[in-house]
Write a protein that holds these residues in place. Structure first.
Motif, PDB file in Angstrom:
ATOM      1  N   GLY A 169      -6.694   6.218   0.823  1.00  0.00           N
ATOM      2  CA  GLY A 169      -5.887   5.573  -0.220  1.00  0.00           C
ATOM      3  C   GLY A 169      -6.817   5.198  -1.353  1.00  0.00           C
TER       4      GLY A 169
ATOM      5  N   GLN B 284      -1.867   3.254  -6.428  1.00  0.00           N
ATOM      6  CA  GLN B 284      -2.677   3.958  -5.422  1.00  0.00           C
ATOM      7  C   GLN B 284      -2.249   5.418  -5.331  1.00  0.00           C
ATOM      8  OE1 GLN B 284      -2.140   1.874  -1.639  1.00  0.00           O
ATOM      9  NE2 GLN B 284      -4.075   0.789  -1.942  1.00  0.00           N
TER      10      GLN B 284
ATOM     11  N   ARG C 292       0.495  -6.860  -4.351  1.00  0.00           N
ATOM     12  CA  ARG C 292      -0.150  -7.845  -3.473  1.00  0.00           C
ATOM     13  C   ARG C 292      -0.274  -9.163  -4.187  1.00  0.00           C
ATOM     14  NH1 ARG C 292      -5.101  -4.227  -0.891  1.00  0.00           N
ATOM     15  NH2 ARG C 292      -3.725  -2.457  -0.425  1.00  0.00           N
TER      16      ARG C 292
ATOM     17  N   GLU D 146      -2.097   7.850  -2.063  1.00  0.00           N
ATOM     18  CA  GLU D 146      -2.325   8.012  -0.628  1.00  0.00           C
ATOM     19  C   GLU D 146      -2.580   9.492  -0.358  1.00  0.00           C
ATOM     20  OE1 GLU D 146      -2.089   5.275   1.083  1.00  0.00           O
ATOM     21  OE2 GLU D 146      -2.359   6.010   3.140  1.00  0.00           O
TER      22      GLU D 146
ATOM     23  N   SER E 158       0.385   3.611   2.085  1.00  0.00           N
ATOM     24  CA  SER E 158       0.299   4.164   3.451  1.00  0.00           C
ATOM     25  C   SER E 158       1.647   4.350   4.167  1.00  0.00           C
ATOM     26  CB  SER E 158      -0.635   3.307   4.304  1.00  0.00           C
ATOM     27  OG  SER E 158      -1.912   3.255   3.708  1.00  0.00           O
TER      28      SER E 158
ATOM     29  N   GLN F 180       0.857  -1.183   0.000  1.00  0.00           N
ATOM     30  CA  GLN F 180       0.000   0.000   0.000  1.00  0.00           C
ATOM     31  C   GLN F 180       0.898   1.238   0.000  1.00  0.00           C
ATOM     32  OE1 GLN F 180      -2.187  -0.263   3.700  1.00  0.00           O
ATOM     33  NE2 GLN F 180      -0.376  -0.823   4.873  1.00  0.00           N
TER      34      GLN F 180
END
Ligand code: PHE
Length: 345
Positions: free
Chosen positions: A314, A213, A199, A215, A173, A171
């Motif tokens: 996100g 993504q 992933r 964020e 994050s 991610q």
């Protein structure tokens, strides 16, 4: 003598007639017969041995032969020159009706276009753009986000580990924690961090082991959930237009509390088509996770939750691109088929 001249005349006629292409060949013949050391010229020289009465007769024949051959050569010369010119014109002809050659220009990838649009919207709101590494430590990817080792929520994101402590980030994050650490404690932050994440997932129309993504993190005194909601509503209206509907569902993320997932109305099928590859008939597509930054996350990165608060989100860039461009299979973004990519000029 007379016989010799007539023979030569006939031979020369034939030779001149037989020249087809080459001006040089014709000139060789001219030199061989009419030149200073040519055959006809040397015959003329032999005339001194002739009797006085034969001389004028033979002289006449020679002169006639010379005149005829010269004329033949001249007209052959013109013929060859004309032929050469017309050949040249034919081979150099320009066909002005041919279509011009197409200049192939590239264009930006649809994911880049989508990212650029998202960046633009946040830059307009005064956000900064931050970056973090794709190869990340377990600490930033999980622990600093309130996900200690063996926390069951780690299963939400099946990871590709490189060593026990290093993985490709699941991610964006971790950039939250990295950005807070690089700021002075409790100083305000308003940033987005776009990037690739990884992933262990299937590769099908709506999943990919690598995706993109963006964020977002905002920290300041007095930041509330309504700020998050207003920001996201603004974002979605900017991207999808006024008619797009959004809904917030309660959700769970270890690093936000409370947490929410945001769906937008499916712009592919509109009327809940069961066979819709994007929303599978639900009429909604989840495009982001968000929430108020968990106090423990603030604390771990040197911020004091008693002084400041913040929100984070996100968002999934592929899903936004699918909806904006009406693409119903995520794999098209990665196949790099020019027939697909060219459509985004
Ligand atoms: N990192 C979460 C995910 O990838 C999304 C998220 C980001 C949720 C920020 C809340 C806050 O699923």
């Amino acid at each position: 003598m007379e016989q010799k001249i007539l023979e030569l005349r006939q031979r020369a006629r034939d030779a001149i007639k037989n020249v087809t292409a080459d001006l040089k060949e014709l000139d060789n013949i001219r030199v061989k017969i009419l030149g200073k050391k040519g055959e006809l010229t040397s015959l003329l020289r032999g005339m001194s041995q002739l009797s006085a009465e034969d001389r004028p007769k033979i002289g006449k024949i020679v002169n006639e032969a010379r005149a005829e051959l010269e004329a033949l050569i001249a007209s052959k010369n013109d013929e060859l020159k004309a032929k050469e010119l017309s050949n040249k014109l034919a081979s150099e002809k320009i066909d002005v009706t041919l279509p011009g050659r197409q200049v192939v220009t590239g264009n930006l990838h649809p994911l880049t276009l989508t990212l650029n649009r998202i960046k633009e919207i946040f830059l307009d709101m005064g956000y900064t753009i931050e970056e973090g590494p794709e190869v990340e430590t377990d600490y930033y990817n999980f622990e600093a986000l309130n996900l200690p080792k063996d926390h069951p929520a780690r299963d939400m994101q099946d990871s590709f580990y490189i060593t026990e402590d290093i993985l490709v980030r699941t991610q964006t994050s971790p950039v939250q924690a990295r950005t807070m650490e690089s700021h002075e404690s409790n100083s305000p932050i308003r940033m987005i961090a776009p990037g690739r994440v990884y992933r262990r997932d299937d590769y099908d129309a709506s999943h990919s082991p690598m995706f993109t993504q963006v964020e977002g993190l905002v920290i300041d005194k007095g930041i509330r959930f309504s700020d998050l909601k207003g920001t996201l509503e603004h974002l979605l209206k900017e991207i999808f237009g006024k008619n797009a509907k959004a809904r917030l569902r309660p959700s769970f993320f270890p690093f936000t509390e409370p947490s929410t997932e945001v769906d937008v109305s499916c712009m592919m099928c509109h009327c809940h088509d069961e066979n819709c590859k994007v929303c599978h008939g639900s009429g909604w597509l989840e495009i982001l996770g968000a929430g108020m930054v968990h106090p423990d996350v603030l604390k771990m990165s040197g911020y004091d939750p008693k002084i400041v608060s913040g929100f984070a989100f996100g968002l999934g860039v592929e899903r936004i691109a699918m909806l904006t461009y009406g693409v119903d299979d995520l794999r098209l973004f990665y196949d790099n088929d020019v027939r697909f990519l060219q459509q985004f000029k």
